[in-house]
Design a protein around this motif. Structure first.
Motif, PDB file in Angstrom:
ATOM      1  N   GLN A  61       6.420 -17.085  49.493  1.00  0.00           N
ATOM      2  CA  GLN A  61       5.836 -15.740  49.494  1.00  0.00           C
ATOM      3  C   GLN A  61       6.435 -14.916  48.350  1.00  0.00           C
ATOM      4  OE1 GLN A  61       3.219 -15.840  51.567  1.00  0.00           O
ATOM      5  NE2 GLN A  61       4.196 -17.811  51.998  1.00  0.00           N
ATOM      6  N   ARG A  64       4.961 -15.836  44.975  1.00  0.00           N
ATOM      7  CA  ARG A  64       3.624 -15.295  44.701  1.00  0.00           C
ATOM      8  C   ARG A  64       3.720 -13.948  43.992  1.00  0.00           C
ATOM      9  NH1 ARG A  64      -0.067 -17.324  49.689  1.00  0.00           N
ATOM     10  NH2 ARG A  64       0.791 -19.416  49.717  1.00  0.00           N
ATOM     11  N   THR A  69       0.506 -13.591  41.599  1.00  0.00           N
ATOM     12  CA  THR A  69      -0.713 -14.127  42.202  1.00  0.00           C
ATOM     13  C   THR A  69      -1.072 -13.432  43.509  1.00  0.00           C
ATOM     14  OG1 THR A  69       0.497 -15.897  43.323  1.00  0.00           O
ATOM     15  CG2 THR A  69      -0.432 -16.395  41.144  1.00  0.00           C
ATOM     16  N   GLY A  70      -0.178 -12.604  44.034  1.00  0.00           N
ATOM     17  CA  GLY A  70      -0.530 -11.919  45.267  1.00  0.00           C
ATOM     18  C   GLY A  70       0.566 -11.067  45.848  1.00  0.00           C
ATOM     19  N   PRO A  72       2.060 -10.792  49.334  1.00  0.00           N
ATOM     20  CA  PRO A  72       2.251 -11.248  50.713  1.00  0.00           C
ATOM     21  C   PRO A  72       3.138 -10.264  51.481  1.00  0.00           C
ATOM     22  CG  PRO A  72       3.675 -12.476  49.238  1.00  0.00           C
ATOM     23  CD  PRO A  72       2.883 -11.528  48.385  1.00  0.00           C
ATOM     24  N   GLY A  88      -1.968 -10.926  53.351  1.00  0.00           N
ATOM     25  CA  GLY A  88      -1.777 -11.045  51.910  1.00  0.00           C
ATOM     26  C   GLY A  88      -3.018 -10.656  51.141  1.00  0.00           C
ATOM     27  N   TRP A  90      -4.637 -11.617  47.599  1.00  0.00           N
ATOM     28  CA  TRP A  90      -4.502 -12.688  46.616  1.00  0.00           C
ATOM     29  C   TRP A  90      -5.349 -12.392  45.389  1.00  0.00           C
ATOM     30  CZ3 TRP A  90      -0.397 -14.020  48.564  1.00  0.00           C
ATOM     31  CH2 TRP A  90      -0.237 -14.179  49.943  1.00  0.00           C
ATOM     32  N   LYS A  92      -6.220 -14.297  42.606  1.00  0.00           N
ATOM     33  CA  LYS A  92      -6.728 -15.419  41.809  1.00  0.00           C
ATOM     34  C   LYS A  92      -7.923 -15.019  40.939  1.00  0.00           C
ATOM     35  CE  LYS A  92      -9.193 -19.694  42.518  1.00  0.00           C
ATOM     36  NZ  LYS A  92      -9.897 -20.432  43.524  1.00  0.00           N
TER      37      LYS A  92
END
Length: 192
Positions: A61, A64, A69-70, A72, A88, A90, A92
């Motif tokens: 986590q 990320r 990328t995110g 969380p 989360g 995200w 992408k």
């Protein structure tokens, strides 16, 4: 190199908060409970719990955010600081103006609107603060509770994606739900 994403603390309700993951005993216990839950199969939660596997989960986590990328987060009941689930955002497909959300709540916390409040808070933050034009999430057709959660948090079903995602050894259909920035936010969108 870009800096890591900063995971905020978000208040979902007077008694619910979203915060970054930690290696505190309570967060590892949340991973333990999720590991034993057959309704949380499409996540990266370890299928078999061990302290080492739970630690690796939390470290993923953190990664990320480091990888950008995110976002969380843990869903926490504020009055006793009890973790209840995970959510989360995200990134992408952020270059295309969209982000995905995912969430789960452990069995002991289900049925109290926890996921809907967390999802609404995360969506409002993503739309208003991050200015993401489109938020989307995927729900298996059999998961009536998650469908109600998405709808209560202001997401609308856009259709069925056949054989969309691999879950275990099977390809599964998913409903796609979306919430758009162009839609005017009202108090009702903030989940009562």
């Amino acid at each position: 190199m870009d800096d890591a994403l900063q995971i905020p603390h978000l208040r979902a309700t007077a008694d619910l908060e979203l915060r970054p993951w930690s290696l505190a005993a309570a967060d590892l216990e949340l991973v333990r409970e999720a590991s034993a839950d057959d309704l949380i199969p499409i996540t990266t939660v370890p299928a078999t719990f061990s302290r080492e596997a739970a630690t690796r989960f939390v470290e993923r986590q953190w990664q990320r955010a480091t990888d950008r990328t995110g976002y969380p987060m843990v869903i926490v009941r504020r009055r006793d600081n009890t973790p209840l689930g995970s959510i989360g955002l995200w990134l992408k497909d952020i270059d295309e103006g969209r982000a995905s959300l995912g969430y789960w709540v452990v069995r002991s916390a289900r049925g109290h609107g926890v996921a809907a409040h967390a999802l609404a808070a995360m969506a409002i933050w993503a739309l208003e603060e991050l200015h993401i034009p489109r938020l989307q999430l995927y729900v298996e057709p059999w998961n009536r509770a998650s469908i109600r959660t998405a709808e209560k948090a202001g997401f609308e079903c856009e259709g069925l994606l056949r054989s969309w995602q691999k879950v275990g050894n099977q390809r599964r259909d998913m409903f796609m739900y979306a919430r758009l920035a162009t839609r005017t936010l009202t108090e009702a969108d903030r989940v009562s």
